[in-house]
Write a protein that holds these residues in place. Structure first.
Motif, short mmCIF file in Angstrom:
data_model
loop_
_atom_site.label_atom_id
_atom_site.label_comp_id
_atom_site.label_asym_id
_atom_site.label_seq_id
_atom_site.Cartn_x
_atom_site.Cartn_y
_atom_site.Cartn_z
N ASP A 243 0.81 -1.22 0.00
CA ASP A 243 0.00 0.00 0.00
C ASP A 243 0.84 1.27 0.00
N ARG A 244 1.97 1.26 -0.65
CA ARG A 244 2.76 2.47 -0.87
C ARG A 244 2.57 2.84 -2.34
N VAL A 245 1.41 3.41 -2.62
CA VAL A 245 0.95 3.58 -4.00
C VAL A 245 1.80 4.59 -4.76
N ILE A 246 2.12 5.71 -4.17
CA ILE A 246 2.85 6.75 -4.89
C ILE A 246 4.26 6.27 -5.23
N ARG A 247 4.96 5.71 -4.26
CA ARG A 247 6.32 5.23 -4.51
C ARG A 247 6.32 4.07 -5.50
N GLY A 248 5.37 3.16 -5.39
CA GLY A 248 5.27 2.04 -6.32
C GLY A 248 4.99 2.50 -7.74
N THR A 249 4.14 3.49 -7.89
CA THR A 249 3.81 4.01 -9.22
C THR A 249 5.02 4.69 -9.85
N ILE A 250 5.76 5.46 -9.07
CA ILE A 250 6.95 6.13 -9.60
C ILE A 250 7.98 5.11 -10.04
N ILE A 251 8.17 4.07 -9.26
CA ILE A 251 9.15 3.05 -9.62
C ILE A 251 8.70 2.28 -10.85
N LEU A 252 7.42 2.03 -11.00
CA LEU A 252 6.94 1.35 -12.21
C LEU A 252 7.11 2.23 -13.44
N VAL A 253 6.98 3.54 -13.31
CA VAL A 253 7.24 4.45 -14.43
C VAL A 253 8.71 4.41 -14.80
N LEU A 254 9.60 4.38 -13.81
CA LEU A 254 11.04 4.26 -14.08
C LEU A 254 11.35 2.95 -14.81
N SER A 255 10.70 1.88 -14.41
CA SER A 255 10.96 0.60 -15.07
C SER A 255 10.48 0.62 -16.51
N SER A 256 9.40 1.32 -16.78
CA SER A 256 8.95 1.39 -18.17
C SER A 256 9.90 2.22 -19.02
N MET A 257 10.54 3.22 -18.44
CA MET A 257 11.54 3.98 -19.19
C MET A 257 12.77 3.12 -19.49
N MET A 258 13.19 2.31 -18.53
CA MET A 258 14.33 1.42 -18.78
C MET A 258 13.98 0.35 -19.81
N ALA A 259 12.77 -0.15 -19.78
CA ALA A 259 12.35 -1.11 -20.78
C ALA A 259 12.29 -0.46 -22.16
N PHE A 260 11.93 0.81 -22.22
CA PHE A 260 11.92 1.52 -23.50
C PHE A 260 13.33 1.62 -24.07
N ILE A 261 14.34 1.83 -23.23
CA ILE A 261 15.73 1.86 -23.69
C ILE A 261 16.10 0.52 -24.31
N PHE A 262 15.69 -0.57 -23.66
CA PHE A 262 16.01 -1.89 -24.18
C PHE A 262 15.29 -2.16 -25.50
N ILE A 263 14.03 -1.81 -25.59
CA ILE A 263 13.26 -2.06 -26.83
C ILE A 263 13.78 -1.19 -27.97
N GLU A 264 14.18 0.03 -27.65
CA GLU A 264 14.66 0.93 -28.70
C GLU A 264 15.98 0.45 -29.29
N SER A 265 16.74 -0.36 -28.58
CA SER A 265 17.98 -0.87 -29.14
C SER A 265 17.71 -1.84 -30.30
N PHE A 266 16.56 -2.51 -30.26
CA PHE A 266 16.22 -3.42 -31.36
C PHE A 266 15.46 -2.72 -32.46
N ILE A 267 14.53 -1.87 -32.10
CA ILE A 267 13.71 -1.16 -33.08
C ILE A 267 13.86 0.32 -32.81
N PRO A 268 14.67 1.03 -33.58
CA PRO A 268 14.84 2.48 -33.32
C PRO A 268 13.54 3.23 -33.55
N ILE A 269 13.02 3.80 -32.48
CA ILE A 269 11.74 4.51 -32.54
C ILE A 269 11.97 6.00 -32.74
N THR A 270 12.94 6.54 -32.06
CA THR A 270 13.17 7.98 -32.15
C THR A 270 14.16 8.33 -33.21
#
Length: 78
Positions: A51-78
């Protein structure tokens, strides 16, 4: 069980970072981003379960940014 998986992923992330920094092994940054994204997902889910919703949400947003770095290495999006 979930905590054991989180500890295993955290130790793998530390091993990758230390082998890159201290032992000068060629570890790809994308692999470090993938392992760190998994680690942040596990930590974020644990925070949401506690039940630490704010901290958990921020960390999940950070993880999605790191996953975007990994996905972009295979398929250049930007």
């Amino acid at each position: 069980m979930f905590r054991i998986l989180e500890i295993m992923v955290a130790s793998m992330a530390l091993i990758l970072l230390f082998s890159h920094w201290f032992f000068s092994f060629h570890v790809n940054f994308d692999l470090i981003a993938l392992v760190s994204a998994f680690l942040y997902v596990f930590i974020g889910v644990r925070f949401l379960k506690e039940d630490r919703v704010i901290r958990g949400t921020i960390i999940l947003v950070l993880s999605s940014m790191m996953a975007f770095i990994f996905i972009e290495s295979f398929i250049p999006i930007t």
